[in-house]
Structures are given as structure tokens and as C-alpha cells.
Write a protein that holds these residues in place. Structure first.
Motif, PDB file in Angstrom:
ATOM      1  N   GLY A  15      37.136  39.860  39.533  1.00  0.00           N
ATOM      2  CA  GLY A  15      38.464  40.305  39.952  1.00  0.00           C
ATOM      3  C   GLY A  15      38.460  40.906  41.344  1.00  0.00           C
ATOM      4  O   GLY A  15      37.413  41.174  41.938  1.00  0.00           O
ATOM      5  N   ASN A  16      39.673  41.109  41.882  1.00  0.00           N
ATOM      6  CA  ASN A  16      39.876  41.717  43.206  1.00  0.00           C
ATOM      7  C   ASN A  16      39.130  40.991  44.330  1.00  0.00           C
ATOM      8  O   ASN A  16      38.632  41.606  45.264  1.00  0.00           O
ATOM      9  CB  ASN A  16      39.470  43.203  43.201  1.00  0.00           C
ATOM     10  CG  ASN A  16      40.337  44.008  42.263  1.00  0.00           C
ATOM     11  OD1 ASN A  16      41.556  43.863  42.244  1.00  0.00           O
ATOM     12  ND2 ASN A  16      39.705  44.832  41.450  1.00  0.00           N
ATOM     13  N   LEU A  17      39.083  39.664  44.209  1.00  0.00           N
ATOM     14  CA  LEU A  17      38.401  38.869  45.232  1.00  0.00           C
ATOM     15  C   LEU A  17      39.297  38.713  46.457  1.00  0.00           C
ATOM     16  O   LEU A  17      40.468  38.347  46.333  1.00  0.00           O
ATOM     17  CB  LEU A  17      38.048  37.491  44.673  1.00  0.00           C
ATOM     18  CG  LEU A  17      36.899  37.495  43.654  1.00  0.00           C
ATOM     19  CD1 LEU A  17      37.054  36.353  42.668  1.00  0.00           C
ATOM     20  CD2 LEU A  17      35.565  37.393  44.365  1.00  0.00           C
ATOM     21  N   LEU A  18      38.722  38.989  47.610  1.00  0.00           N
ATOM     22  CA  LEU A  18      39.478  38.886  48.854  1.00  0.00           C
ATOM     23  C   LEU A  18      39.014  37.657  49.631  1.00  0.00           C
ATOM     24  O   LEU A  18      37.871  37.571  50.066  1.00  0.00           O
ATOM     25  CB  LEU A  18      39.277  40.147  49.703  1.00  0.00           C
ATOM     26  CG  LEU A  18      39.941  40.140  51.093  1.00  0.00           C
ATOM     27  CD1 LEU A  18      41.449  39.924  50.999  1.00  0.00           C
ATOM     28  CD2 LEU A  18      39.620  41.433  51.842  1.00  0.00           C
ATOM     29  N   ASN A  19      39.927  36.703  49.765  1.00  0.00           N
ATOM     30  CA  ASN A  19      39.677  35.460  50.500  1.00  0.00           C
ATOM     31  C   ASN A  19      40.484  35.534  51.792  1.00  0.00           C
ATOM     32  O   ASN A  19      41.701  35.690  51.764  1.00  0.00           O
ATOM     33  CB  ASN A  19      40.126  34.273  49.633  1.00  0.00           C
ATOM     34  CG  ASN A  19      39.920  32.924  50.288  1.00  0.00           C
ATOM     35  OD1 ASN A  19      39.483  32.830  51.424  1.00  0.00           O
ATOM     36  ND2 ASN A  19      40.250  31.862  49.567  1.00  0.00           N
ATOM     37  N   ALA A  44      34.701  40.908  52.980  1.00  0.00           N
ATOM     38  CA  ALA A  44      35.417  39.750  52.406  1.00  0.00           C
ATOM     39  C   ALA A  44      34.506  39.082  51.369  1.00  0.00           C
ATOM     40  O   ALA A  44      33.287  39.161  51.457  1.00  0.00           O
ATOM     41  CB  ALA A  44      35.773  38.754  53.502  1.00  0.00           C
ATOM     42  N   ASP A  45      35.113  38.433  50.374  1.00  0.00           N
ATOM     43  CA  ASP A  45      34.330  37.766  49.328  1.00  0.00           C
ATOM     44  C   ASP A  45      34.118  36.283  49.610  1.00  0.00           C
ATOM     45  O   ASP A  45      33.110  35.703  49.205  1.00  0.00           O
ATOM     46  CB  ASP A  45      35.024  37.926  47.974  1.00  0.00           C
ATOM     47  CG  ASP A  45      35.029  39.372  47.512  1.00  0.00           C
ATOM     48  OD1 ASP A  45      33.934  39.911  47.271  1.00  0.00           O
ATOM     49  OD2 ASP A  45      36.116  39.972  47.419  1.00  0.00           O
ATOM     50  N   PRO A 207      39.221  30.282  37.634  1.00  0.00           N
ATOM     51  CA  PRO A 207      39.911  31.451  38.175  1.00  0.00           C
ATOM     52  C   PRO A 207      41.071  31.046  39.082  1.00  0.00           C
ATOM     53  O   PRO A 207      41.099  29.929  39.604  1.00  0.00           O
ATOM     54  CB  PRO A 207      38.832  32.186  38.977  1.00  0.00           C
ATOM     55  CG  PRO A 207      37.612  31.351  38.944  1.00  0.00           C
ATOM     56  CD  PRO A 207      37.847  30.153  38.092  1.00  0.00           C
ATOM     57  N   LEU A 208      41.992  31.978  39.275  1.00  0.00           N
ATOM     58  CA  LEU A 208      43.163  31.764  40.128  1.00  0.00           C
ATOM     59  C   LEU A 208      43.110  32.740  41.298  1.00  0.00           C
ATOM     60  O   LEU A 208      42.824  33.923  41.120  1.00  0.00           O
ATOM     61  CB  LEU A 208      44.451  32.041  39.340  1.00  0.00           C
ATOM     62  CG  LEU A 208      44.729  31.138  38.139  1.00  0.00           C
ATOM     63  CD1 LEU A 208      45.694  31.824  37.176  1.00  0.00           C
ATOM     64  CD2 LEU A 208      45.321  29.805  38.595  1.00  0.00           C
ATOM     65  N   LEU A 209      43.394  32.242  42.490  1.00  0.00           N
ATOM     66  CA  LEU A 209      43.604  33.108  43.649  1.00  0.00           C
ATOM     67  C   LEU A 209      45.017  32.857  44.158  1.00  0.00           C
ATOM     68  O   LEU A 209      45.423  31.705  44.309  1.00  0.00           O
ATOM     69  CB  LEU A 209      42.596  32.822  44.764  1.00  0.00           C
ATOM     70  CG  LEU A 209      41.110  33.093  44.481  1.00  0.00           C
ATOM     71  CD1 LEU A 209      40.285  32.859  45.744  1.00  0.00           C
ATOM     72  CD2 LEU A 209      40.876  34.497  43.961  1.00  0.00           C
ATOM     73  N   ILE A 210      45.746  33.931  44.406  1.00  0.00           N
ATOM     74  CA  ILE A 210      47.139  33.811  44.864  1.00  0.00           C
ATOM     75  C   ILE A 210      47.178  33.858  46.384  1.00  0.00           C
ATOM     76  O   ILE A 210      46.579  34.737  47.014  1.00  0.00           O
ATOM     77  CB  ILE A 210      48.008  34.934  44.265  1.00  0.00           C
ATOM     78  CG1 ILE A 210      48.121  34.766  42.738  1.00  0.00           C
ATOM     79  CG2 ILE A 210      49.403  34.933  44.898  1.00  0.00           C
ATOM     80  CD1 ILE A 210      48.858  35.888  42.030  1.00  0.00           C
ATOM     81  N   GLY A 211      47.885  32.906  46.970  1.00  0.00           N
ATOM     82  CA  GLY A 211      48.035  32.862  48.416  1.00  0.00           C
ATOM     83  C   GLY A 211      49.490  32.686  48.822  1.00  0.00           C
ATOM     84  O   GLY A 211      50.336  32.389  47.992  1.00  0.00           O
ATOM     85  N   HIS A 228      42.662  36.442  39.844  1.00  0.00           N
ATOM     86  CA  HIS A 228      41.313  36.966  40.091  1.00  0.00           C
ATOM     87  C   HIS A 228      41.167  37.509  41.511  1.00  0.00           C
ATOM     88  O   HIS A 228      40.158  38.142  41.824  1.00  0.00           O
ATOM     89  CB  HIS A 228      40.278  35.861  39.851  1.00  0.00           C
ATOM     90  CG  HIS A 228      40.266  35.373  38.432  1.00  0.00           C
ATOM     91  ND1 HIS A 228      41.211  34.484  37.945  1.00  0.00           N
ATOM     92  CD2 HIS A 228      39.446  35.667  37.392  1.00  0.00           C
ATOM     93  CE1 HIS A 228      40.952  34.250  36.661  1.00  0.00           C
ATOM     94  NE2 HIS A 228      39.899  34.946  36.304  1.00  0.00           N
ATOM     95  N   GLY A 229      42.148  37.246  42.345  1.00  0.00           N
ATOM     96  CA  GLY A 229      42.094  37.722  43.719  1.00  0.00           C
ATOM     97  C   GLY A 229      43.207  37.098  44.528  1.00  0.00           C
ATOM     98  O   GLY A 229      44.116  36.473  43.976  1.00  0.00           O
ATOM     99  N   ALA A 230      43.126  37.277  45.841  1.00  0.00           N
ATOM    100  CA  ALA A 230      44.214  36.798  46.691  1.00  0.00           C
ATOM    101  C   ALA A 230      43.678  36.334  48.042  1.00  0.00           C
ATOM    102  O   ALA A 230      42.575  36.686  48.461  1.00  0.00           O
ATOM    103  CB  ALA A 230      45.250  37.902  46.891  1.00  0.00           C
ATOM    104  N   ILE A 231      44.511  35.523  48.692  1.00  0.00           N
ATOM    105  CA  ILE A 231      44.170  34.894  49.967  1.00  0.00           C
ATOM    106  C   ILE A 231      45.110  35.460  51.034  1.00  0.00           C
ATOM    107  O   ILE A 231      46.335  35.462  50.848  1.00  0.00           O
ATOM    108  CB  ILE A 231      44.347  33.361  49.865  1.00  0.00           C
ATOM    109  CG1 ILE A 231      43.467  32.805  48.736  1.00  0.00           C
ATOM    110  CG2 ILE A 231      44.026  32.689  51.201  1.00  0.00           C
ATOM    111  CD1 ILE A 231      43.939  31.493  48.156  1.00  0.00           C
ATOM    112  N   ILE A 232      44.534  35.932  52.124  1.00  0.00           N
ATOM    113  CA  ILE A 232      45.339  36.467  53.229  1.00  0.00           C
ATOM    114  C   ILE A 232      45.095  35.615  54.460  1.00  0.00           C
ATOM    115  O   ILE A 232      43.949  35.425  54.874  1.00  0.00           O
ATOM    116  CB  ILE A 232      44.990  37.942  53.523  1.00  0.00           C
ATOM    117  CG1 ILE A 232      45.215  38.803  52.273  1.00  0.00           C
ATOM    118  CG2 ILE A 232      45.812  38.454  54.706  1.00  0.00           C
ATOM    119  CD1 ILE A 232      44.911  40.275  52.468  1.00  0.00           C
ATOM    120  N   GLY A 233      46.175  35.093  55.044  1.00  0.00           N
ATOM    121  CA  GLY A 233      46.054  34.244  56.224  1.00  0.00           C
ATOM    122  C   GLY A 233      46.869  34.753  57.405  1.00  0.00           C
ATOM    123  O   GLY A 233      46.326  35.273  58.367  1.00  0.00           O
ATOM    124  N   SER A 234      48.193  34.624  57.298  1.00  0.00           N
ATOM    125  CA  SER A 234      49.058  34.950  58.447  1.00  0.00           C
ATOM    126  C   SER A 234      48.859  36.381  58.940  1.00  0.00           C
ATOM    127  O   SER A 234      48.797  36.631  60.147  1.00  0.00           O
ATOM    128  CB  SER A 234      50.533  34.745  58.072  1.00  0.00           C
ATOM    129  OG  SER A 234      50.776  33.394  57.767  1.00  0.00           O
TER     130      SER A 234
END
Length: 259
Positions: A15-19, A44-45, A207-211, A228-234
Motif C-alpha cells: 500500500g501507499n505506493l508512490l509512482n 519514490a517506489d 494491484p491498482l494504482l490511481i492516476g 494500492h497507491g497513486a501516480i503523480i505526473g502533472s
């Protein structure tokens, strides 16, 4: 399929995976490895490296603008793969190349997969690769080189398609938070929460990552409640635009999310 850094990560951390996503060759052409080193040091993960393209359809204005700058800087698939040749001596994070099919096909699909695997890439995101063509034609090539393909799902994706994607996936599913382009904000809206809840209840094996729309600590934490975590781009691309030195921008941004 043999394990790679990506599949191992999801076995080791649940959990709390940072992409973090960034565009290769932005802000400067030779920043790619510097940013990767600093992302690893700052916690970062996993990382998505964007391969710039002149018509990035799924991306909002911030990432589109970074694509344009990177192309003007001289970034290309060949240049990126050359930059990554020795990256594994310094960076152990799982690395994903994200981009569009057109430049990859021009490069040669199998040649691209072979060279990506050789420099230590673990997975690919190609949003415009048709699902049926992947199954029939490209899956054996990716498996040959030990690369995971990550599929996107949206609020409009049917349950049958989500289950199909889950069956064909061996790393994680990229859960697009809304039907908009990147850069729009994740909010605790009823419709968004209903979508997250619906997908959670499917009992998927991956697992699911939300972006799309994750930009700060509150939106990251909100996404992590449903995945399981989230994706940060912009938001990360915007942080790279600050006048400070690039390493400092990376560090301070990750501190704002994880601190």
C-alpha cells in the motif's frame, strides 16, 4: 513470466505506493538520470518515464507542454535508451516507459522491447495499443523480454473488460480517476468514490494504482484509501519548472507528498 523489479515491488509492499511520472528530456535534455537518482533517494517506489510525442492524446496541457519542450531539446526513443544504458548502476527503482505506439512502431516494436529490457526497463504503458492486437501479436514479444504491459481502465470501462485486463496483467492496473485528461483533480465526489468502490469489489488479482488528478498529499492519501497507491505526473512536472536546481525540486516535491 519471470519476475522483474515491478512484480517484486508489489509482493514486498502492499500500500501507499508512490509512482512518479516525468517526461524524458525535460526540463533539460540530460536531466533524465539525475531525476531518476533523486526520485530514488527521496523515496519514490516506481517511476514512469514519458517518451515525448508530438500528439499525446491522453495528456493535459502541463504534460503536453513538457513533451513539446523535450522534443525541442532533442529527446527521442534512441536518445532515451542511450541515457539509460548505465542507469542500473545507480538506480534500483522499477522503471516503466510510457508513450504512444506511433514512435515505438517507427523504432521497431521488437527492437524497442529488446533494447528497453537490456537497459533495465521493467514495464511499458502504451495507451493506444489495441487490446486485441496486444493479445494476438505483441504479448509474446513483451514476455520474451520480461516486460510487463500496464493497461489503463476508466470509469467507462466495462466489468467484462476490466476482468479481461486483470487476466492479462502481471504487474498492476492503471486506474484512471476520471474521464478527463491528466492534470484534473481527484476529489471525494460520490461518482468517483462509487467507481473506486465498484472496482475494489471485483476482487482483482492485480494491484491498482490511481492516476490523473493526484497532485498533493491529501489527494495522494485519498487515492491510497481506494487503491494500492497513486501516480503523480502533472504536479511533478510543474515542480520541475521551478527556478531551483532540479535535484532540489525533486526532493522538495517528494517531501511535500510523503512528509
Amino acid at each position: 513470466m519471470p519476475q522483474n523489479r515491478l512484480t517484486r515491488l508489489f509482493q514486498e509492499k502492499s500500500g501507499n505506493l508512490l509512482n512518479i511520472y516525468f517526461t524524458a528530456g525535460y526540463p533539460k535534455l540530460e536531466d533524465t538520470v539525475t531525476i531518476l537518482e533523486e526520485l530514488e533517494a527521496a523515496g519514490a517506489d516506481l517511476v514512469e518515464i514519458g517518451m515525448p510525442f508530438s500528439d499525446p492524446l491522453a495528456d493535459g496541457p502541463t504534460i503536453q507542454a513538457s513533451n513539446q519542450v523535450a522534443l525541442e531539446n532533442g529527446m527521442s526513443i534512441k536518445k532515451l535508451l542511450n541515457q539509460l544504458v548505465q542507469v542500473r548502476e545507480r538506480v534500483s527503482l522499477p522503471l516503466i516507459l510510457m508513450g504512444y505506439l506511433n514512435p515505438v512502431m517507427q523504432y521497431g516494436f521488437e527492437r524497442f522491447c529488446e533494447e528497453a529490457a537490456r537497459v533495465g526497463v521493467d514495464g511499458l504503458i502504451l495507451p493506444d495499443l489495441p487490446f486485441a492486437e496486444y493479445e494476438e501479436e505483441y504479448k509474446p514479444v513483451l514476455e520474451k523480454y520480461g516486460l510487463s504491459l500496464i493497461f489503463l481502465i476508466t470509469p467507462q470501462t466495462s466489468e467484462a473488460r476490466i476482468r479481461q485486463i486483470d487476466a492479462l496483467t502481471n504487474s498492476f492496473i492503471y486506474m484512471v480517476s476520471s474521464a478527463s485528461t491528466t492534470g484534473s483533480q481527484v476529489q471525494a465526489s460520490d461518482s468517483q468514490q462509487a467507481y473506486f468502490s465498484k472496482v475494489q469489489k471485483l476482487g482483482l488479482k492485480n494491484p491498482l494504482l490511481i492516476g490523473f488528478g493526484i497532485s498533493d498529499k491529501p489527494s495522494f492519501e485519498l487515492a491510497c484509501q481506494s487503491a494500492h497507491g497513486a501516480i503523480i505526473g502533472s504536479a511533478f512536472i510543474k515542480a520541475l519548472q521551478k527556478p531551483s536546481e532540479v535535484r532540489e525540486n525533486v526532493r522538495s516535491f517528494l517531501q511535500s507528498i510523503k512528509g
